[in-house]
Design a protein around this motif. Structure first.
Motif, short mmCIF file in Angstrom:
data_model
loop_
_atom_site.label_atom_id
_atom_site.label_comp_id
_atom_site.label_asym_id
_atom_site.label_seq_id
_atom_site.Cartn_x
_atom_site.Cartn_y
_atom_site.Cartn_z
N ASP B 50 -59.60 23.08 37.03
CA ASP B 50 -60.22 21.78 37.23
C ASP B 50 -59.38 20.60 36.75
OD1 ASP B 50 -62.34 20.11 38.00
OD2 ASP B 50 -62.95 19.92 35.91
N PRO B 51 -58.24 20.42 37.35
CA PRO B 51 -57.55 19.17 37.04
C PRO B 51 -58.35 18.01 37.61
CG PRO B 51 -56.46 20.31 38.84
CD PRO B 51 -57.55 21.20 38.36
N PRO B 52 -58.30 16.84 36.98
CA PRO B 52 -59.07 15.71 37.51
C PRO B 52 -58.72 15.44 38.96
CG PRO B 52 -58.08 15.16 35.40
CD PRO B 52 -57.51 16.48 35.81
N ARG B 53 -59.74 15.25 39.75
CA ARG B 53 -59.49 14.93 41.16
C ARG B 53 -59.19 13.45 41.28
NH1 ARG B 53 -63.33 18.67 40.80
NH2 ARG B 53 -63.15 20.56 42.06
N VAL B 54 -58.10 13.20 41.89
CA VAL B 54 -57.67 11.80 42.00
C VAL B 54 -57.65 11.40 43.47
CG1 VAL B 54 -55.72 10.23 41.66
CG2 VAL B 54 -56.28 11.93 39.91
N ALA B 55 -58.19 10.23 43.73
CA ALA B 55 -58.09 9.68 45.09
C ALA B 55 -56.72 9.03 45.22
CB ALA B 55 -59.20 8.67 45.32
N TYR B 56 -55.76 9.82 45.65
CA TYR B 56 -54.39 9.31 45.71
C TYR B 56 -54.25 8.25 46.82
CZ TYR B 56 -53.17 13.28 42.80
OH TYR B 56 -53.11 14.19 41.78
N PRO B 57 -53.60 7.16 46.50
CA PRO B 57 -53.33 6.16 47.55
C PRO B 57 -52.13 6.61 48.39
CG PRO B 57 -52.47 5.40 45.44
CD PRO B 57 -53.06 6.76 45.20
N VAL B 58 -52.43 7.45 49.36
CA VAL B 58 -51.36 8.11 50.11
C VAL B 58 -50.41 7.10 50.77
CG1 VAL B 58 -50.89 9.75 51.98
CG2 VAL B 58 -52.86 10.09 50.49
#
Lengths: 182, 288
Positions: B50-58
């Motif tokens: 469970d690494p933190p889920r990040v909304a990556y700015p692709v």
């Protein structure tokens, strides 16, 4: 040899010595999300994370001649850490990890895993900085102890101790909920 | 070994067989320790899964990647151009030195004769200078994205023994190796749909043609630079290409066009948080 089979250090040498932009892209893709996530965890907002991330990448490019040996990952995260700390020092208040940073999938809302994860995030956010930093590097940035030690400028043994103590504190914090959900 | 040392080694999978047996023995003997081990294993599992889920700015990450890749490519290209120029400069230096030495020798021999011969005419000395083959080269036509009008650069160097003066058209005296190299690089990158490099070279060519007063080619390349930059979201190049188009329009007295181009440069730059000072200043200057 395909770029994907080359080590970080081999790729970086190609970037530095030959101006190979494809080697750079391969290397960038290995670390972009990890470094971005690191910045986001440290700074707490996407705006700040993007600013610092950009600065880090440009610095890595500008200072490429200064990297010659050792672990590229450790060098990259050392630069990342320094810029994040510099940014944090420039602030008048600290920022806690928010929902912007950690997005939990909605379908898991009622599962026991969700409760465990929530408890885990809370426990992590309450860790002393030095423990949280080492733990995050180990589990979220996927760095080996050697790179964690190099990045934090501590011994490998101390890096291991910090990670273990962080986990111990989390276990103590979550003991009740783990017991209840078993 | 303490319980914690055993536990740490167990979680890091670094225990020997004997140590694992020791760990098990201690768990049997101490239920509280057994409970602690179980809880630590749960924490370990959660951390690993469970690494933190990040909304990556692709898009942002992609832009940064492209921008730096572009810098690297430009660095490599200019290194190549520099090497090319250095090579040519050295050719001329070495050739010139040889020519001076030969001419000097000829003058010396002539002065040793009974009847002094006149010094070789300057043209002849020039003619015997660096061994530069006759070059007449037509740069190939550009098919995409903008056609570059064939440019003929002509340098004719007659044989050293002839008395004819060197015919040099002042406008095309020096073949422009940089320009040729840039066009070739642009063609190559464009043929492989490498928009990053294409944007760089198109922008460089546009600037160069603008500086040379070739507005048509400058405009074609700058518009191409905009399109290439847009294709890979290279904000820096798109902004600068618009800005250069503004400068081009300004130089032709097209104030309306210049304003529009500067405004576009500023809009593109601001949208991506780029430094727009230069184009803002140009816009202000033209509006005053």
């Amino acid at each position: 040899m395909p770029y994907t089979l080359l080590t970080d250090e081999e790729l970086f040498a190609m970037v530095r010595d030959q101006g190979d932009d494809q080697a750079f892209r391969t290397l960038f893709k290995r670390y972009d999300k990890r470094v971005y996530a690191y910045c986001l965890r440290a700074l707490g907002s996407h705006d700040d994370a993007q600013d610092v991330f950009q600065t880090i990448q440009l610095t890595v490019f500008d200072k490429r001649a200064s990297f010659h040996d050792g672990s590229f990952a450790a060098w990259l995260f050392t630069i990342s850490r320094n810029f994040c700390l510099k940014t944090l020092r420039g602030r008048k208040h600290t920022v806690e990890i928010t929902d912007e940073v950690i997005t939990v999938e909605p379908e898991e809302t009622h599962s026991s895993d969700f409760l465990l994860r929530q408890a885990l995030h809370t426990a992590i956010s309450r860790l002393p900085d030095e423990f949280r930093e080492a733990l995050s590097m180990k589990y979220f940035d996927d760095l080996p102890y050697e790179d964690i030690a190099a990045t934090l400028d501590i011994t490998v043994a101390l890096a291991k101790v910090r990670v273990f103590r962080a986990k111990k504190l989390i276990q103590q914090s979550m003991s009740t909920i783990i017991d209840e959900l078993r | 070994m303490t319980n914690h040392e055993l536990l740490a080694g167990f979680l890091d999978r670094s225990l020997s067989e004997d140590q694992l047996l020791e760990l098990e023995a201690r768990q049997v003997a101490d239920p509280a320790f057994a409970q602690e081990v179980k809880e630590m294993l749960t924490v370990e599992r959660l951390l690993q899964q469970d690494p933190p889920r990040v909304a990556y700015p692709v898009g942002f990450l992609s832009t940064i990647e492209s921008n730096i890749a572009a810098k690297i490519a430009v660095g490599a290209a200019s290194g190549g151009l520099l090497g090319f120029l250095v090579h040519n400069v050295w050719t001329w230096v070495v050739g010139g030195t040889a020519a001076v030495a030969i001419s000097g020798g000829a003058i010396y021999l002539a002065t040793q004769q009974d009847e002094p011969a006149p010094a070789p005419p300057i043209e002849q000395r020039i003619q015997s200078a660096p061994s530069q083959p006759s070059v007449e080269q037509t740069l190939p036509e550009q098919s995409t994205p903008a056609a570059v009008a064939p440019t003929t650069t002509r340098v004719s160097t007659p044989a050293a023994t002839t008395d004819r003066a060197i015919t040099i058209d002042a406008k095309t005296t020096a073949p422009d190796p940089v320009l040729k190299q840039l066009v070739a690089e642009y063609e190559q990158s464009n043929a492989t749909s490498d928009h990053v490099r294409s944007a760089q070279y198109a922008l460089l060519l546009g600037r160069r043609f603008r500086a040379d007063g070739n507005a048509t080619e400058a405009r074609s390349y700058l518009e191409s630079a905009v399109r290439h930059a847009q294709a890979v979201r290279l904000a820096d190049y798109e902004m600068d290409a618009h800005g250069e188009l503004g400068l081009l329009a300004k130089s032709r007295g097209d104030i309306g066009g210049a304003v529009r181009s500067f405004e576009q440069a500023i809009t593109v730059g601001r949208a991506q948080k780029r430094n727009v000072v230069r184009w803002s200043q140009e816009l202000e200057a033209i509006q005053q």
